[in-house]
Design a protein around this motif. Structure first.
Motif, PDB file in Angstrom:
ATOM      1  N   LYS A  25      47.601  51.397  52.735  1.00 64.04           N
ATOM      2  CA  LYS A  25      47.432  50.206  51.908  1.00 64.04           C
ATOM      3  C   LYS A  25      48.293  49.042  52.411  1.00 64.04           C
ATOM      4  O   LYS A  25      47.896  47.889  52.310  1.00 64.04           O
ATOM      5  N   ALA A  26      49.449  49.345  52.932  1.00 65.22           N
ATOM      6  CA  ALA A  26      50.358  48.299  53.395  1.00 65.22           C
ATOM      7  C   ALA A  26      49.806  47.533  54.587  1.00 65.22           C
ATOM      8  O   ALA A  26      50.121  46.352  54.764  1.00 65.22           O
ATOM      9  N   SER A  27      48.991  48.181  55.398  1.00 66.09           N
ATOM     10  CA  SER A  27      48.385  47.524  56.563  1.00 66.09           C
ATOM     11  C   SER A  27      49.414  46.772  57.397  1.00 66.09           C
ATOM     12  O   SER A  27      49.177  45.655  57.838  1.00 66.09           O
ATOM     13  N   ASN A  28      50.588  47.346  57.565  1.00 62.25           N
ATOM     14  CA  ASN A  28      51.669  46.753  58.358  1.00 62.25           C
ATOM     15  C   ASN A  28      52.192  45.437  57.793  1.00 62.25           C
ATOM     16  O   ASN A  28      52.734  44.620  58.514  1.00 62.25           O
ATOM     17  N   LEU A  29      52.020  45.217  56.504  1.00 64.48           N
ATOM     18  CA  LEU A  29      52.503  43.993  55.875  1.00 64.48           C
ATOM     19  C   LEU A  29      53.788  44.278  55.112  1.00 64.48           C
ATOM     20  O   LEU A  29      53.787  44.965  54.094  1.00 64.48           O
ATOM     21  N   PHE A  30      54.881  43.742  55.597  1.00 66.03           N
ATOM     22  CA  PHE A  30      56.164  43.954  54.937  1.00 66.03           C
ATOM     23  C   PHE A  30      56.145  43.411  53.518  1.00 66.03           C
ATOM     24  O   PHE A  30      56.713  44.014  52.609  1.00 66.03           O
ATOM     25  N   VAL A  31      55.481  42.281  53.303  1.00 67.30           N
ATOM     26  CA  VAL A  31      55.457  41.682  51.968  1.00 67.30           C
ATOM     27  C   VAL A  31      54.787  42.631  50.977  1.00 67.30           C
ATOM     28  O   VAL A  31      55.189  42.699  49.814  1.00 67.30           O
ATOM     29  N   TRP A  32      53.779  43.385  51.406  1.00 73.71           N
ATOM     30  CA  TRP A  32      53.126  44.349  50.521  1.00 73.71           C
ATOM     31  C   TRP A  32      54.114  45.454  50.148  1.00 73.71           C
ATOM     32  O   TRP A  32      54.240  45.820  48.985  1.00 73.71           O
ATOM     33  N   VAL A  33      54.820  45.969  51.136  1.00 77.47           N
ATOM     34  CA  VAL A  33      55.797  47.041  50.906  1.00 77.47           C
ATOM     35  C   VAL A  33      56.908  46.545  49.983  1.00 77.47           C
ATOM     36  O   VAL A  33      57.298  47.237  49.038  1.00 77.47           O
ATOM     37  N   SER A  34      57.386  45.354  50.226  1.00 79.95           N
ATOM     38  CA  SER A  34      58.449  44.788  49.405  1.00 79.95           C
ATOM     39  C   SER A  34      57.996  44.602  47.955  1.00 79.95           C
ATOM     40  O   SER A  34      58.729  44.932  47.013  1.00 79.95           O
ATOM     41  N   THR A  35      56.790  44.105  47.764  1.00 73.40           N
ATOM     42  CA  THR A  35      56.244  43.900  46.424  1.00 73.40           C
ATOM     43  C   THR A  35      56.060  45.231  45.705  1.00 73.40           C
ATOM     44  O   THR A  35      56.419  45.371  44.525  1.00 73.40           O
ATOM     45  N   MET A  36      55.507  46.203  46.411  1.00 74.17           N
ATOM     46  CA  MET A  36      55.299  47.532  45.835  1.00 74.17           C
ATOM     47  C   MET A  36      56.641  48.156  45.447  1.00 74.17           C
ATOM     48  O   MET A  36      56.784  48.734  44.378  1.00 74.17           O
ATOM     49  N   HIS A  37      57.627  48.020  46.299  1.00 73.76           N
ATOM     50  CA  HIS A  37      58.956  48.566  46.025  1.00 73.76           C
ATOM     51  C   HIS A  37      59.538  47.953  44.747  1.00 73.76           C
ATOM     52  O   HIS A  37      60.000  48.675  43.850  1.00 73.76           O
ATOM     53  N   LYS A  38      59.486  46.640  44.639  1.00 72.08           N
ATOM     54  CA  LYS A  38      60.027  45.962  43.451  1.00 72.08           C
ATOM     55  C   LYS A  38      59.266  46.381  42.199  1.00 72.08           C
ATOM     56  O   LYS A  38      59.868  46.577  41.138  1.00 72.08           O
ATOM     57  N   TYR A  39      57.964  46.505  42.327  1.00 71.91           N
ATOM     58  CA  TYR A  39      57.132  46.915  41.191  1.00 71.91           C
ATOM     59  C   TYR A  39      57.534  48.313  40.719  1.00 71.91           C
ATOM     60  O   TYR A  39      57.722  48.549  39.526  1.00 71.91           O
ATOM     61  N   LEU A  40      57.700  49.244  41.649  1.00 71.67           N
ATOM     62  CA  LEU A  40      58.035  50.624  41.281  1.00 71.67           C
ATOM     63  C   LEU A  40      59.464  50.756  40.762  1.00 71.67           C
ATOM     64  O   LEU A  40      59.725  51.514  39.828  1.00 71.67           O
ATOM     65  N   ILE A  41      60.392  50.045  41.352  1.00 71.48           N
ATOM     66  CA  ILE A  41      61.790  50.106  40.906  1.00 71.48           C
ATOM     67  C   ILE A  41      61.911  49.635  39.456  1.00 71.48           C
ATOM     68  O   ILE A  41      62.690  50.164  38.683  1.00 71.48           O
ATOM     69  N   ASN A  42      61.108  48.640  39.081  1.00 71.42           N
ATOM     70  CA  ASN A  42      61.184  48.070  37.738  1.00 71.42           C
ATOM     71  C   ASN A  42      60.181  48.670  36.768  1.00 71.42           C
ATOM     72  O   ASN A  42      60.119  48.247  35.612  1.00 71.42           O
ATOM     73  N   ALA A  43      59.420  49.648  37.206  1.00 76.64           N
ATOM     74  CA  ALA A  43      58.390  50.250  36.360  1.00 76.64           C
ATOM     75  C   ALA A  43      59.026  50.984  35.181  1.00 76.64           C
ATOM     76  O   ALA A  43      60.031  51.667  35.322  1.00 76.64           O
ATOM     77  N   ARG A  44      58.415  50.846  34.024  1.00 74.71           N
ATOM     78  CA  ARG A  44      58.886  51.582  32.857  1.00 74.71           C
ATOM     79  C   ARG A  44      58.524  53.053  32.976  1.00 74.71           C
ATOM     80  O   ARG A  44      59.301  53.921  32.593  1.00 74.71           O
ATOM     81  N   VAL A  45      57.329  53.319  33.479  1.00 73.32           N
ATOM     82  CA  VAL A  45      56.879  54.696  33.686  1.00 73.32           C
ATOM     83  C   VAL A  45      56.468  54.804  35.152  1.00 73.32           C
ATOM     84  O   VAL A  45      55.371  54.387  35.535  1.00 73.32           O
ATOM     85  N   PHE A  46      57.355  55.337  35.968  1.00 72.33           N
ATOM     86  CA  PHE A  46      57.164  55.378  37.418  1.00 72.33           C
ATOM     87  C   PHE A  46      55.838  56.015  37.812  1.00 72.33           C
ATOM     88  O   PHE A  46      55.078  55.442  38.595  1.00 72.33           O
ATOM     89  N   GLN A  47      55.532  57.203  37.285  1.00 74.86           N
ATOM     90  CA  GLN A  47      54.324  57.915  37.709  1.00 74.86           C
ATOM     91  C   GLN A  47      53.056  57.133  37.376  1.00 74.86           C
ATOM     92  O   GLN A  47      52.118  57.112  38.166  1.00 74.86           O
ATOM     93  N   ARG A  48      53.009  56.485  36.231  1.00 76.97           N
ATOM     94  CA  ARG A  48      51.830  55.688  35.859  1.00 76.97           C
ATOM     95  C   ARG A  48      51.681  54.488  36.797  1.00 76.97           C
ATOM     96  O   ARG A  48      50.581  54.159  37.236  1.00 76.97           O
ATOM     97  N   SER A  49      52.783  53.836  37.118  1.00 73.52           N
ATOM     98  CA  SER A  49      52.744  52.684  38.015  1.00 73.52           C
ATOM     99  C   SER A  49      52.353  53.108  39.423  1.00 73.52           C
ATOM    100  O   SER A  49      51.564  52.432  40.089  1.00 73.52           O
ATOM    101  N   LEU A  50      52.900  54.230  39.871  1.00 70.45           N
ATOM    102  CA  LEU A  50      52.543  54.742  41.194  1.00 70.45           C
ATOM    103  C   LEU A  50      51.058  55.095  41.246  1.00 70.45           C
ATOM    104  O   LEU A  50      50.367  54.759  42.210  1.00 70.45           O
ATOM    105  N   LYS A  51      50.559  55.721  40.192  1.00 70.96           N
ATOM    106  CA  LYS A  51      49.142  56.090  40.142  1.00 70.96           C
ATOM    107  C   LYS A  51      48.253  54.848  40.220  1.00 70.96           C
ATOM    108  O   LYS A  51      47.215  54.863  40.887  1.00 70.96           O
ATOM    109  N   ALA A  52      48.660  53.767  39.567  1.00 70.40           N
ATOM    110  CA  ALA A  52      47.884  52.523  39.613  1.00 70.40           C
ATOM    111  C   ALA A  52      47.799  51.988  41.037  1.00 70.40           C
ATOM    112  O   ALA A  52      46.736  51.549  41.479  1.00 70.40           O
TER     113      ALA A  52
END
Length: 70
Positions: A25-52
């Motif tokens: 999914k990242a397709s070699n895009l650092f900005v995608w990885v960075s956004t995903m990381h921030k989203y998961l770190i701040n997720a209230r329910v990690f597994q649900r956010s990861l599944k999305a």
């Protein structure tokens, strides 16, 4: 609610299969990885956010579609 422990190594957060999907999914895009990381770190329910993220469609026609959907 399960919040992820930010001190836990990344290698224990995801299965091998989940890592592979995220790499595609990242397709070699650092900005995608960075956004995903921030989203998961701040997720209230990690597994649900990861599944999305993992269940978002990959459109081969538009390599940036997943980035836009974030």
């Amino acid at each position: 609610m399960h919040r992820i422990n930010t001190r836990t190594p990344y290698s224990t957060w995801l299965s091998h299969e989940e890592k592979e999907i995220l790499l595609q999914k990242a397709s070699n895009l650092f900005v995608w990885v960075s956004t995903m990381h921030k989203y998961l770190i701040n997720a209230r329910v990690f597994q649900r956010s990861l599944k999305a993220i993992l269940s978002a469609r990959i459109d081969k026609e538009d390599p940036f579609k997943d980035l836009y959907s974030l």
